[in-house]
Design a protein around this motif. Structure first.
Motif, mmCIF file in Angstrom:
data_model
loop_
_atom_site.group_PDB
_atom_site.id
_atom_site.type_symbol
_atom_site.label_atom_id
_atom_site.label_comp_id
_atom_site.label_asym_id
_atom_site.label_seq_id
_atom_site.Cartn_x
_atom_site.Cartn_y
_atom_site.Cartn_z
ATOM 1 N N ALA A 1 0.808 -1.217 0.000
ATOM 2 C CA ALA A 1 0.000 0.000 0.000
ATOM 3 C C ALA A 1 0.836 1.259 0.000
ATOM 4 C CB ALA A 1 -0.934 -0.015 1.213
ATOM 5 N N TYR A 29 2.684 4.401 -6.516
ATOM 6 C CA TYR A 29 1.941 3.834 -7.620
ATOM 7 C C TYR A 29 1.484 4.884 -8.633
ATOM 8 C CZ TYR A 29 1.547 -0.495 -4.951
ATOM 9 O OH TYR A 29 1.804 -1.647 -4.275
ATOM 10 N N GLN A 79 -8.363 9.991 -10.398
ATOM 11 C CA GLN A 79 -7.578 9.048 -9.605
ATOM 12 C C GLN A 79 -6.937 9.774 -8.426
ATOM 13 O OE1 GLN A 79 -7.520 5.995 -9.765
ATOM 14 N NE2 GLN A 79 -5.760 5.297 -8.604
ATOM 15 N N ASN A 121 -1.235 9.307 -5.552
ATOM 16 C CA ASN A 121 -0.467 8.199 -4.980
ATOM 17 C C ASN A 121 -1.253 6.901 -4.838
ATOM 18 O OD1 ASN A 121 1.886 9.722 -4.716
ATOM 19 N ND2 ASN A 121 1.206 10.547 -2.741
ATOM 20 N N ALA A 122 -2.465 6.825 -5.398
ATOM 21 C CA ALA A 122 -3.198 5.556 -5.397
ATOM 22 C C ALA A 122 -2.739 4.715 -6.577
ATOM 23 C CB ALA A 122 -4.700 5.811 -5.484
ATOM 24 N N TYR A 123 -2.921 3.406 -6.472
ATOM 25 C CA TYR A 123 -2.523 2.509 -7.554
ATOM 26 C C TYR A 123 -3.411 2.755 -8.768
ATOM 27 C CZ TYR A 123 -0.895 -1.707 -9.882
ATOM 28 O OH TYR A 123 -0.340 -2.580 -10.769
ATOM 29 N N SER A 124 -2.797 2.904 -9.933
ATOM 30 C CA SER A 124 -3.552 3.121 -11.163
ATOM 31 C C SER A 124 -3.645 1.832 -11.967
ATOM 32 C CB SER A 124 -2.873 4.203 -12.019
ATOM 33 O OG SER A 124 -3.520 4.287 -13.275
ATOM 34 N N PRO A 172 -12.729 4.327 -7.984
ATOM 35 C CA PRO A 172 -12.484 2.900 -7.766
ATOM 36 C C PRO A 172 -13.053 2.006 -8.872
ATOM 37 C CG PRO A 172 -14.344 3.591 -6.454
ATOM 38 C CD PRO A 172 -13.819 4.845 -7.129
ATOM 39 N N ASN A 174 -7.581 0.251 -3.864
ATOM 40 C CA ASN A 174 -6.186 0.609 -4.093
ATOM 41 C C ASN A 174 -5.549 -0.385 -5.062
ATOM 42 O OD1 ASN A 174 -3.848 2.044 -4.007
ATOM 43 N ND2 ASN A 174 -3.312 1.538 -1.902
ATOM 44 N N ASN A 175 -4.670 -1.278 -4.585
ATOM 45 C CA ASN A 175 -3.961 -2.179 -5.498
ATOM 46 C C ASN A 175 -4.590 -3.577 -5.570
ATOM 47 O OD1 ASN A 175 -2.990 -2.514 -2.749
ATOM 48 N ND2 ASN A 175 -1.477 -3.934 -3.587
#
Length: 207
Positions: free
Chosen positions: A23, A27, A37, A40-43, A84, A124-125
């Motif tokens: 986490a 990302y 988005q 810093n969240a997973y794309s 999300p 997130n990821n």
């Protein structure tokens, strides 16, 4: 087969543990593809390419054979993301060793492919998704030294979970149900098609 499914379930559990440690990774490298988005969240957005290994088992219409065996292949696709919500398209092509013999008949499914839509929800990821679309492939029949094959189309539906492990790499576990349409086989004197399930694990590289 029970051990294979148990391994897949264990893989999902392991992925949850990995996601907890992942986490804090940076990302944001694919953020330009993404709509709304968080920083810093997973794309999940953008193109990807990968490979998979799995196990298929099924039945043949109007014949007692039940082909099963390992499968493997490649997949590629493109995702769009808004918050999300992740949606996209994916195609794959698979070689399989699924076959079975009963009395004088042997049926096998040497290969199949799919073109599917995907839609899911990302935490997130970790991405949970459903998928469905077009399926196509070959059904090969053999008896008394004679062989006959038909390539037909059909449909597929499935579910999966994908884990972002590094900024450009992810791993997934997926189940698909595939139904390929019947076609008349001269060697059996019947209309034969194949339906099967496949459980597979794979990795993707995100560009």
């Amino acid at each position: 087969m029970n051990r294979f499914v148990a391994g897949a379930v264990a893989g999902i559990a392991a992925g949850w543990m990995v996601s907890a440690h992942a986490a804090d990774l940076p990302y944001g490298s694919r953020a330009p593809y993404t709509v709304n988005q968080p920083l810093n969240a997973y794309s999940w957005a953008g193109p990807y390419l990968g490979g998979n290994l799995g196990y298929a088992w099924g039945t043949v219409d109007n014949n007692p054979t039940k082909p099963s065996g390992f499968s493997g292949g490649v997949q590629g696709g493109y995702n769009w993301q808004t918050g999300p919500i992740v949606f996209g398209v994916e195609g794959d092509i698979q070689a399989t060793g699924a076959n079975d013999t009963f009395a004088p008949w042997k049926f096998s499914n040497p290969w199949f492919g799919t073109v599917r839509g995907r839609a899911g929800y990302a935490v997130n990821n970790v991405l949970f998704y459903g998928t469905g679309g077009l399926a196509f492939g070959e059904l090969l029949g053999e008896t008394f030294g004679l062989s006959e094959s038909h390539t037909t189309a059909g449909w597929t539906l499935g579910v999966g979970v994908e884990f972002g492990l590094l900024p450009n790499w992810s791993a997934k576990v997926e189940y698909l149900y595939v139904d390929l349409a019947n076609s008349p086989f001269t060697i059996t004197g019947a209309s034969n098609g194949i339906q099967f399930g496949v459980v597979r694990a794979g990795v993707n590289y995100h560009f």
